[in-house]
Design an enzyme around this catalytic site. Structure first.
Site, PDB file in Angstrom:
ATOM      1  N   GLU A  18      -4.120  -7.798   4.995  1.00  0.00           N
ATOM      2  CA  GLU A  18      -3.303  -6.639   5.398  1.00  0.00           C
ATOM      3  C   GLU A  18      -2.451  -7.052   6.599  1.00  0.00           C
ATOM      4  O   GLU A  18      -2.938  -7.668   7.543  1.00  0.00           O
ATOM      5  CB  GLU A  18      -4.201  -5.465   5.778  1.00  0.00           C
ATOM      6  CG  GLU A  18      -3.420  -4.214   6.168  1.00  0.00           C
ATOM      7  CD  GLU A  18      -4.336  -3.051   6.533  1.00  0.00           C
ATOM      8  OE1 GLU A  18      -5.517  -3.293   6.850  1.00  0.00           O
ATOM      9  OE2 GLU A  18      -3.866  -1.899   6.503  1.00  0.00           O
TER      10      GLU A  18
ATOM     11  N   ARG B 139       0.864  -1.182   0.000  1.00  0.00           N
ATOM     12  CA  ARG B 139       0.000   0.000   0.000  1.00  0.00           C
ATOM     13  C   ARG B 139       0.898   1.228   0.000  1.00  0.00           C
ATOM     14  O   ARG B 139       1.822   1.324   0.817  1.00  0.00           O
ATOM     15  CB  ARG B 139      -0.875  -0.020   1.255  1.00  0.00           C
ATOM     16  CG  ARG B 139      -1.947   1.028   1.223  1.00  0.00           C
ATOM     17  CD  ARG B 139      -2.721   1.066   2.525  1.00  0.00           C
ATOM     18  NE  ARG B 139      -2.099   1.953   3.486  1.00  0.00           N
ATOM     19  CZ  ARG B 139      -2.725   2.448   4.565  1.00  0.00           C
ATOM     20  NH1 ARG B 139      -3.978   2.108   4.822  1.00  0.00           N
ATOM     21  NH2 ARG B 139      -2.096   3.256   5.387  1.00  0.00           N
TER      22      ARG B 139
ATOM     23  N   GLU C  71      -8.955   2.027  -1.938  1.00  0.00           N
ATOM     24  CA  GLU C  71      -9.751   1.673  -0.754  1.00  0.00           C
ATOM     25  C   GLU C  71     -10.538   2.860  -0.211  1.00  0.00           C
ATOM     26  O   GLU C  71     -10.053   3.989  -0.224  1.00  0.00           O
ATOM     27  CB  GLU C  71      -8.777   1.159   0.309  1.00  0.00           C
ATOM     28  CG  GLU C  71      -9.443   0.733   1.594  1.00  0.00           C
ATOM     29  CD  GLU C  71      -8.426   0.191   2.593  1.00  0.00           C
ATOM     30  OE1 GLU C  71      -7.302  -0.174   2.188  1.00  0.00           O
ATOM     31  OE2 GLU C  71      -8.764   0.143   3.773  1.00  0.00           O
TER      32      GLU C  71
ATOM     33  N   HIS D 180      -9.210   6.580   2.478  1.00  0.00           N
ATOM     34  CA  HIS D 180      -9.707   6.759   3.848  1.00  0.00           C
ATOM     35  C   HIS D 180     -10.952   7.645   3.967  1.00  0.00           C
ATOM     36  O   HIS D 180     -10.988   8.600   4.750  1.00  0.00           O
ATOM     37  CB  HIS D 180      -8.573   7.268   4.755  1.00  0.00           C
ATOM     38  CG  HIS D 180      -8.570   6.601   6.108  1.00  0.00           C
ATOM     39  ND1 HIS D 180      -9.061   7.218   7.229  1.00  0.00           N
ATOM     40  CD2 HIS D 180      -8.155   5.372   6.496  1.00  0.00           C
ATOM     41  CE1 HIS D 180      -8.937   6.380   8.269  1.00  0.00           C
ATOM     42  NE2 HIS D 180      -8.397   5.263   7.848  1.00  0.00           N
TER      43      HIS D 180
ATOM     44  N   TRP E 297     -12.103  11.779   9.135  1.00  0.00           N
ATOM     45  CA  TRP E 297     -10.668  11.452   9.257  1.00  0.00           C
ATOM     46  C   TRP E 297     -10.349  10.229   8.430  1.00  0.00           C
ATOM     47  O   TRP E 297     -11.062   9.260   8.440  1.00  0.00           O
ATOM     48  CB  TRP E 297     -10.289  11.183  10.719  1.00  0.00           C
ATOM     49  CG  TRP E 297      -8.864  10.775  10.797  1.00  0.00           C
ATOM     50  CD1 TRP E 297      -7.749  11.575  10.647  1.00  0.00           C
ATOM     51  CD2 TRP E 297      -8.368   9.443  11.007  1.00  0.00           C
ATOM     52  NE1 TRP E 297      -6.608  10.824  10.750  1.00  0.00           N
ATOM     53  CE2 TRP E 297      -6.965   9.514  10.959  1.00  0.00           C
ATOM     54  CE3 TRP E 297      -8.984   8.204  11.214  1.00  0.00           C
ATOM     55  CZ2 TRP E 297      -6.149   8.383  11.131  1.00  0.00           C
ATOM     56  CZ3 TRP E 297      -8.191   7.094  11.374  1.00  0.00           C
ATOM     57  CH2 TRP E 297      -6.779   7.175  11.339  1.00  0.00           C
TER      58      TRP E 297
ATOM     59  N   ASP F 186      -5.134   3.805  -0.119  1.00  0.00           N
ATOM     60  CA  ASP F 186      -6.293   4.002   0.762  1.00  0.00           C
ATOM     61  C   ASP F 186      -6.658   5.486   0.777  1.00  0.00           C
ATOM     62  O   ASP F 186      -5.865   6.318   1.219  1.00  0.00           O
ATOM     63  CB  ASP F 186      -5.924   3.522   2.176  1.00  0.00           C
ATOM     64  CG  ASP F 186      -7.116   3.389   3.104  1.00  0.00           C
ATOM     65  OD1 ASP F 186      -8.172   3.975   2.808  1.00  0.00           O
ATOM     66  OD2 ASP F 186      -6.975   2.700   4.138  1.00  0.00           O
TER      67      ASP F 186
ATOM     68  N   GLU G 134     -13.848  -1.859   6.091  1.00  0.00           N
ATOM     69  CA  GLU G 134     -13.159  -2.081   7.370  1.00  0.00           C
ATOM     70  C   GLU G 134     -13.986  -1.569   8.546  1.00  0.00           C
ATOM     71  O   GLU G 134     -13.811  -2.044   9.666  1.00  0.00           O
ATOM     72  CB  GLU G 134     -11.759  -1.445   7.372  1.00  0.00           C
ATOM     73  CG  GLU G 134     -11.762   0.067   7.354  1.00  0.00           C
ATOM     74  CD  GLU G 134     -10.370   0.691   7.219  1.00  0.00           C
ATOM     75  OE1 GLU G 134      -9.504   0.077   6.560  1.00  0.00           O
ATOM     76  OE2 GLU G 134     -10.157   1.773   7.773  1.00  0.00           O
TER      77      GLU G 134
ATOM     78  N   TYR H  24      -3.155  11.153   6.619  1.00  0.00           N
ATOM     79  CA  TYR H  24      -3.472   9.775   6.998  1.00  0.00           C
ATOM     80  C   TYR H  24      -2.464   8.793   6.377  1.00  0.00           C
ATOM     81  O   TYR H  24      -2.159   8.875   5.183  1.00  0.00           O
ATOM     82  CB  TYR H  24      -4.898   9.367   6.549  1.00  0.00           C
ATOM     83  CG  TYR H  24      -5.027   7.886   6.629  1.00  0.00           C
ATOM     84  CD1 TYR H  24      -5.201   7.276   7.860  1.00  0.00           C
ATOM     85  CD2 TYR H  24      -4.827   7.079   5.512  1.00  0.00           C
ATOM     86  CE1 TYR H  24      -5.195   5.891   7.978  1.00  0.00           C
ATOM     87  CE2 TYR H  24      -4.832   5.701   5.616  1.00  0.00           C
ATOM     88  CZ  TYR H  24      -5.012   5.115   6.854  1.00  0.00           C
ATOM     89  OH  TYR H  24      -4.972   3.756   6.964  1.00  0.00           O
TER      90      TYR H  24
ATOM     91  N   ARG I  43     -13.497  -5.674   3.018  1.00  0.00           N
ATOM     92  CA  ARG I  43     -12.392  -5.373   3.931  1.00  0.00           C
ATOM     93  C   ARG I  43     -12.681  -5.662   5.406  1.00  0.00           C
ATOM     94  O   ARG I  43     -11.960  -5.184   6.296  1.00  0.00           O
ATOM     95  CB  ARG I  43     -12.037  -3.882   3.786  1.00  0.00           C
ATOM     96  CG  ARG I  43     -11.399  -3.531   2.482  1.00  0.00           C
ATOM     97  CD  ARG I  43      -9.944  -3.934   2.452  1.00  0.00           C
ATOM     98  NE  ARG I  43      -9.141  -3.064   3.284  1.00  0.00           N
ATOM     99  CZ  ARG I  43      -8.179  -3.477   4.118  1.00  0.00           C
ATOM    100  NH1 ARG I  43      -7.912  -4.753   4.235  1.00  0.00           N
ATOM    101  NH2 ARG I  43      -7.487  -2.616   4.827  1.00  0.00           N
TER     102      ARG I  43
HETATM  103  C1  CS2 Z   1      -6.801   1.516   7.808  1.00  0.00           C
HETATM  104  C2  CS2 Z   1      -6.468   1.675   9.233  1.00  0.00           C
HETATM  105  O1  CS2 Z   1      -5.449  -0.326   7.623  1.00  0.00           O
HETATM  106  C3  CS2 Z   1      -6.233   0.397   7.043  1.00  0.00           C
HETATM  107  O2  CS2 Z   1      -6.611   0.245   5.892  1.00  0.00           O
HETATM  108  O3  CS2 Z   1      -7.657   2.315   7.147  1.00  0.00           O
HETATM  109  O4  CS2 Z   1      -5.183   2.234   9.329  1.00  0.00           O
HETATM  110  C4  CS2 Z   1      -7.458   2.490  10.051  1.00  0.00           C
HETATM  111  O5  CS2 Z   1      -7.234   3.841   9.882  1.00  0.00           O
HETATM  112  C5  CS2 Z   1      -7.301   2.130  11.503  1.00  0.00           C
HETATM  113  O6  CS2 Z   1      -7.570   0.777  11.662  1.00  0.00           O
HETATM  114  C6  CS2 Z   1      -8.208   2.923  12.407  1.00  0.00           C
HETATM  115  O7  CS2 Z   1      -8.266   2.354  13.679  1.00  0.00           O
HETATM  116 MG    MG Z   2      -8.214   1.334   5.312  1.00  0.00          MG
END
Ligand code: CS2
Ligand code: MG
Length: 408
Positions: free
Chosen positions: A345, A152, A242, A218, A408, A216, A268, A164, A289
């Site tokens: 991951e 990634r 992602e 996010h 975020w 990602d 996720e 991020y 995810r």
């Molecule tokens: C994420 C995480 O791994 C990922 O893809 O988006 O870093 C996520 O931000 C954290 O699990 C938040 O707790």
């Molecule tokens: Mg993620």
């Protein structure tokens, strides 16, 4: 078989902070067998600990640990106020702990109980991160040298102080900050959209055509921004893009899909099969995810995978630092035994975390394997964990440049 296991005699919750907070469930049977589950919910750890301690543990005492599915149904359907991250993380820990016990009772690693291995090892990806393009390219080289065949890629954005997924000075990325309140970051999506395509194109140019590249976003784009970004990245040949938009509004995925063929990975922050239903049956995503811990355990994650299979959608579980080595271990058993599993991951853990959670799963050459210990193969060293008590820590929050709150 090691005996007549037929009763749960205790269910304890252990919260520890070896570098970051983890919530662990320990279920003990009258034969003295122990099953471990992960109930960590980043930034809201104590709410799950209370849910388990105050509302679930008393219901488990005296139950037959062999009845994994019935216990799951009891804790899910038996609660009028169901779903949501706190409930599902709690149920997930119980489910994983009971699979762990079933493995120990039968002397089998859990993947054998799930039908046995369908592959020899599990492809994994880790994070390459650099504050600018040259630093990202160095990070890609460094992670490739560790054997990773999927990475990634995240970079800083000119004009922003924090972004991020990115650290300054080559430190591993860890979003949760210790302290009584979250750190406030400033986010500018336009600046990100001007830079990210250049950084990802440079990354592809640098690594060549074969390495799988992921990115990602996010949850930060509008549907139209997501569609434009997807289109502009098609030549980069991403393995996936992602979380393009905030996950709540699923209809927007139809618009994004109509404009780009970039593979999309989402989920996720989802907790149940219901949040995936439309995304799967309308083929709006390519990768699920969900995390084994946050989606309620091994049993429901296997059902989500089964729903996704006929649509050729694959499972690619979340595995950041806030998933404890127990849930990561559980995920590797699913990965080894689930046909439509794509990739896991794997951010890796600091040495201290590995010491607190000794485990049979292992990483080698870009792949994970659960090992062959009976059960999940991960434990908590309680004496060591006790030296690292809970410390308040939160994920950051984000504001736009005008000061208003954003995702975020
Ligand atoms: C994420 C995480 O791994 C990922 O893809 O988006 O870093 C996520 O931000 C954290 O699990 C938040 O707790
Ligand atoms: Mg993620």
């Amino acid at each position: 078989m090691t005996g007549n296991v037929d009763k749960i005699v205790s269910a304890q919750v252990i919260v520890c902070s070896p570098g970051r907070n983890f919530v662990t469930l320990k279920i003990t049977t009258d034969d003295g067998l122990v099953g471990w589950g992960d109930a960590t919910l980043n930034g809201r750890e104590l709410s799950v600990a209370s849910y388990l301690r105050d509302h679930v543990a008393p219901l488990l005492i005296g139950r037959d640990p062999a009845r994994i599915e019935d216990t799951w149904q009891y804790l899910y359907r038996g609660v009028y106020w169901r779903r949501g991250p706190v409930t599902m993380a709690a149920i997930g820990a119980v489910d994983v702990a009971l699979w762990d016990i079933k493995g120990k009772v039968t002397g089998q690693p859990v993947y054998q109980l799930l039908g046995g291995a369908v592959r020899d090892r599990i492809l994994s990806y880790t994070h390459a991160t650099g504050w600018d393009i040259p630093a990202l390219l160095d990070s890609l080289d460094e992670k490739k040298a560790l054997g990773f065949q999927a990475l990634r890629a995240q970079t800083g954005v000119p004009g922003l102080d924090t972004v991020y997924g990115v650290t300054k000075g080559g430190k591993p990325y860890e979003p949760a900050g210790r302290g009584a309140a979250p750190i406030e970051e400033v986010w500018d999506t336009d600046a990100y959209l001007r830079y990210a395509p250049k950084a990802l194109a440079a990354a592809r140019e640098h690594v060549g055509p074969e390495l799988k590249l992921l990115h990602d976003a996010h949850h930060r784009l509008t549907p139209n921004q997501a569609a434009r970004l997807g289109k502009s990245l098609e030549a980069v040949d991403l393995f996936w893009l992602e979380d393009v938009t905030p996950a709540e509004n699923q209809e927007v995925l139809r618009h994004i899909r109509a404009h780009t063929t970039v593979p999309l990975a989402i989920g996720e922050v989802f907790n149940t099969v219901w949040e995936f239903q439309t995304l799967i049956t309308e083929q709006l995503i390519d990768f699920v995810r969900a995390a084994v811990s946050h989606a309620g355990g091994i049993s429901p994650l296997r059902r989500i995978a089964a729903l996704a299979d006929p649509w050729q959608i694959k499972l690619a579980p979340h595995g950041p630092s806030d998933i404890s080595p127990i849930a990561l271990g559980a995920s590797t058993h699913i990965g080894l035994s689930t046909p439509n599993f794509a990739i896991q991951e794997y951010m890796g853990y600091p040495d201290l975390t590995n010491e607190v959670f000794p485990h049979s799963w292992s990483y080698a050459d870009g792949h994970l394997h659960p090992g062959d210990q009976p059960g999940i193969g991960v434990e908590l060293d309680e004496a060591l964990a006790a030296k690292f008590p809970y410390e308040p820590a939160y994920l950051p929050v984000a504001r736009r440049v005008d000061g208003s709150m954003t995702d975020w």
